[in-house]
Write a protein that holds these residues in place. Structure first.
Motif, PDB file in Angstrom:
ATOM      1  N   ASP A   9       0.837  -1.195   0.000  1.00 40.59           N
ATOM      2  CA  ASP A   9       0.000   0.000   0.000  1.00 40.59           C
ATOM      3  C   ASP A   9       0.874   1.248   0.000  1.00 40.59           C
ATOM      4  O   ASP A   9       0.569   2.245  -0.622  1.00 40.59           O
ATOM      5  CB  ASP A   9      -0.907  -0.036   1.237  1.00 40.59           C
ATOM      6  CG  ASP A   9      -2.005   1.010   1.122  1.00 40.59           C
ATOM      7  OD1 ASP A   9      -2.313   1.366  -0.026  1.00 40.59           O
ATOM      8  OD2 ASP A   9      -2.522   1.446   2.152  1.00 40.59           O
ATOM      9  N   TYR A  10       1.970   1.180   0.723  1.00 38.79           N
ATOM     10  CA  TYR A  10       2.897   2.318   0.783  1.00 38.79           C
ATOM     11  C   TYR A  10       3.499   2.578  -0.595  1.00 38.79           C
ATOM     12  O   TYR A  10       3.626   3.724  -1.025  1.00 38.79           O
ATOM     13  CB  TYR A  10       4.004   2.008   1.797  1.00 38.79           C
ATOM     14  CG  TYR A  10       4.963   3.150   1.975  1.00 38.79           C
ATOM     15  CD1 TYR A  10       4.616   4.236   2.769  1.00 38.79           C
ATOM     16  CD2 TYR A  10       6.211   3.134   1.349  1.00 38.79           C
ATOM     17  CE1 TYR A  10       5.493   5.289   2.945  1.00 38.79           C
ATOM     18  CE2 TYR A  10       7.089   4.191   1.516  1.00 38.79           C
ATOM     19  CZ  TYR A  10       6.732   5.262   2.307  1.00 38.79           C
ATOM     20  OH  TYR A  10       7.599   6.306   2.468  1.00 38.79           O
ATOM     21  N   VAL A  11       3.846   1.512  -1.278  1.00 32.52           N
ATOM     22  CA  VAL A  11       4.408   1.645  -2.625  1.00 32.52           C
ATOM     23  C   VAL A  11       3.409   2.324  -3.545  1.00 32.52           C
ATOM     24  O   VAL A  11       3.749   3.250  -4.285  1.00 32.52           O
ATOM     25  CB  VAL A  11       4.773   0.258  -3.192  1.00 32.52           C
ATOM     26  CG1 VAL A  11       5.182   0.363  -4.650  1.00 32.52           C
ATOM     27  CG2 VAL A  11       5.904  -0.351  -2.368  1.00 32.52           C
ATOM     28  N   GLU A  12       2.153   1.898  -3.465  1.00 31.04           N
ATOM     29  CA  GLU A  12       1.119   2.486  -4.313  1.00 31.04           C
ATOM     30  C   GLU A  12       0.954   3.966  -3.998  1.00 31.04           C
ATOM     31  O   GLU A  12       0.742   4.788  -4.884  1.00 31.04           O
ATOM     32  CB  GLU A  12      -0.201   1.754  -4.069  1.00 31.04           C
ATOM     33  CG  GLU A  12      -0.096   0.275  -4.406  1.00 31.04           C
ATOM     34  CD  GLU A  12      -0.682  -0.024  -5.789  1.00 31.04           C
ATOM     35  OE1 GLU A  12      -1.605   0.684  -6.202  1.00 31.04           O
ATOM     36  OE2 GLU A  12      -0.194  -0.955  -6.447  1.00 31.04           O
ATOM     37  N   GLY A  37       3.281  11.218   5.183  1.00 35.61           N
ATOM     38  CA  GLY A  37       3.187  11.181   6.638  1.00 35.61           C
ATOM     39  C   GLY A  37       3.673   9.858   7.199  1.00 35.61           C
ATOM     40  O   GLY A  37       3.375   9.498   8.325  1.00 35.61           O
ATOM     41  N   ALA A  38       4.468   9.129   6.402  1.00 39.26           N
ATOM     42  CA  ALA A  38       4.966   7.830   6.888  1.00 39.26           C
ATOM     43  C   ALA A  38       6.315   7.533   6.259  1.00 39.26           C
ATOM     44  O   ALA A  38       6.676   8.111   5.243  1.00 39.26           O
ATOM     45  CB  ALA A  38       3.964   6.744   6.533  1.00 39.26           C
ATOM     46  N   GLY A  39       7.045   6.622   6.881  1.00 40.10           N
ATOM     47  CA  GLY A  39       8.349   6.225   6.365  1.00 40.10           C
ATOM     48  C   GLY A  39       9.320   7.384   6.353  1.00 40.10           C
ATOM     49  O   GLY A  39       9.233   8.289   7.163  1.00 40.10           O
ATOM     50  N   GLY A  40      10.258   7.346   5.424  1.00 36.44           N
ATOM     51  CA  GLY A  40      11.263   8.389   5.320  1.00 36.44           C
ATOM     52  C   GLY A  40      11.774   8.445   3.896  1.00 36.44           C
ATOM     53  O   GLY A  40      11.328   7.692   3.041  1.00 36.44           O
ATOM     54  N   PRO A  41      12.703   9.344   3.646  1.00 36.21           N
ATOM     55  CA  PRO A  41      13.246   9.540   2.300  1.00 36.21           C
ATOM     56  C   PRO A  41      13.844   8.254   1.740  1.00 36.21           C
ATOM     57  O   PRO A  41      13.769   8.002   0.541  1.00 36.21           O
ATOM     58  CB  PRO A  41      14.311  10.610   2.487  1.00 36.21           C
ATOM     59  CG  PRO A  41      14.591  10.672   3.956  1.00 36.21           C
ATOM     60  CD  PRO A  41      13.349  10.212   4.632  1.00 36.21           C
ATOM     61  N   ARG A  42      14.420   7.451   2.573  1.00 34.81           N
ATOM     62  CA  ARG A  42      15.040   6.208   2.094  1.00 34.81           C
ATOM     63  C   ARG A  42      13.992   5.229   1.627  1.00 34.81           C
ATOM     64  O   ARG A  42      14.231   4.425   0.729  1.00 34.81           O
ATOM     65  CB  ARG A  42      15.871   5.617   3.208  1.00 34.81           C
ATOM     66  CG  ARG A  42      16.889   6.618   3.704  1.00 34.81           C
ATOM     67  CD  ARG A  42      18.055   5.948   4.357  1.00 34.81           C
ATOM     68  NE  ARG A  42      18.839   5.284   3.393  1.00 34.81           N
ATOM     69  CZ  ARG A  42      20.122   5.617   3.125  1.00 34.81           C
ATOM     70  NH1 ARG A  42      20.689   6.616   3.754  1.00 34.81           N
ATOM     71  NH2 ARG A  42      20.781   4.963   2.270  1.00 34.81           N
ATOM     72  N   GLN A  43      12.831   5.252   2.219  1.00 32.51           N
ATOM     73  CA  GLN A  43      11.773   4.332   1.802  1.00 32.51           C
ATOM     74  C   GLN A  43      11.250   4.730   0.442  1.00 32.51           C
ATOM     75  O   GLN A  43      10.945   3.894  -0.394  1.00 32.51           O
ATOM     76  CB  GLN A  43      10.639   4.352   2.817  1.00 32.51           C
ATOM     77  CG  GLN A  43      10.855   3.375   3.942  1.00 32.51           C
ATOM     78  CD  GLN A  43      12.263   3.383   4.445  1.00 32.51           C
ATOM     79  OE1 GLN A  43      13.179   2.931   3.798  1.00 32.51           O
ATOM     80  NE2 GLN A  43      12.474   3.943   5.606  1.00 32.51           N
ATOM     81  N   VAL A  44      11.116   6.050   0.200  1.00 30.54           N
ATOM     82  CA  VAL A  44      10.678   6.527  -1.111  1.00 30.54           C
ATOM     83  C   VAL A  44      11.697   6.114  -2.166  1.00 30.54           C
ATOM     84  O   VAL A  44      11.347   5.655  -3.248  1.00 30.54           O
ATOM     85  CB  VAL A  44      10.524   8.061  -1.091  1.00 30.54           C
ATOM     86  CG1 VAL A  44      10.148   8.585  -2.461  1.00 30.54           C
ATOM     87  CG2 VAL A  44       9.462   8.461  -0.063  1.00 30.54           C
TER      88      VAL A  44
END
Length: 114
Positions: A9-12, A37-44
């Motif tokens: 869901d985060y990927v979408e 509003g979730a994760g961080g720059p590295r996750q993106v």
DNA sequence: GTTATGACTATGG
DNA sequence: GCCATAGCCATAA
């Protein structure tokens, strides 16, 4: 009620935000993470490394307006093609090209002039 | 459970 | 303005 695959869901969500970026505009990794509003720059960044082939990854750059050496050359072609504001150094001019969904109601480029 | 890794960011010199 | 170091978040092994 929790979900079994929240990471998908985060990927979408990340792909959706990138898809909302109009041409000649860019967003930084940290900015996208902040909008979600979730994760961080590295996750993106991790999402782009996996699904980057399905979105306009060149519209997502670092906070410095630069990209890794491997992508810098290919991204430069897209910037010239879409008319993204670039500096003389070949970097993206964040002050003119950064895109903020919440600020789409006003003109961010109006008060930036010299 | 711990360690290592990554398309990053902020701070200090 | 550039270089180096520390910190952060999630995934993978």
């Amino acid at each position: 009620m929790p979900e079994g695959d929240a990471r998908v869901d985060y990927v979408e969500a990340v792909l959706a935000v990138i898809d909302d970026i109009p041409p000649a505009r860019v967003m930084t990794y940290g900015l996208i993470a902040d909008v979600l509003g979730a994760g961080g720059p590295r996750q993106v960044a991790a999402v782009l490394s996996r699904e980057g082939g399905s979105v306009a990854w060149w519209r997502v750059i670092r906070a410095d307006g630069t990209l890794p050496e491997s992508l810098r050359a290919e991204a430069r072609v897209h910037y010239l093609e879409e008319g993204t504001p670039l500096r003389a150094d070949g970097r993206v001019d964040l002050r003119a090209a950064v895109w903020i969904p919440a600020a789409s109601l006003s003109d961010p480029s109006a008060g930036i002039g010299p």
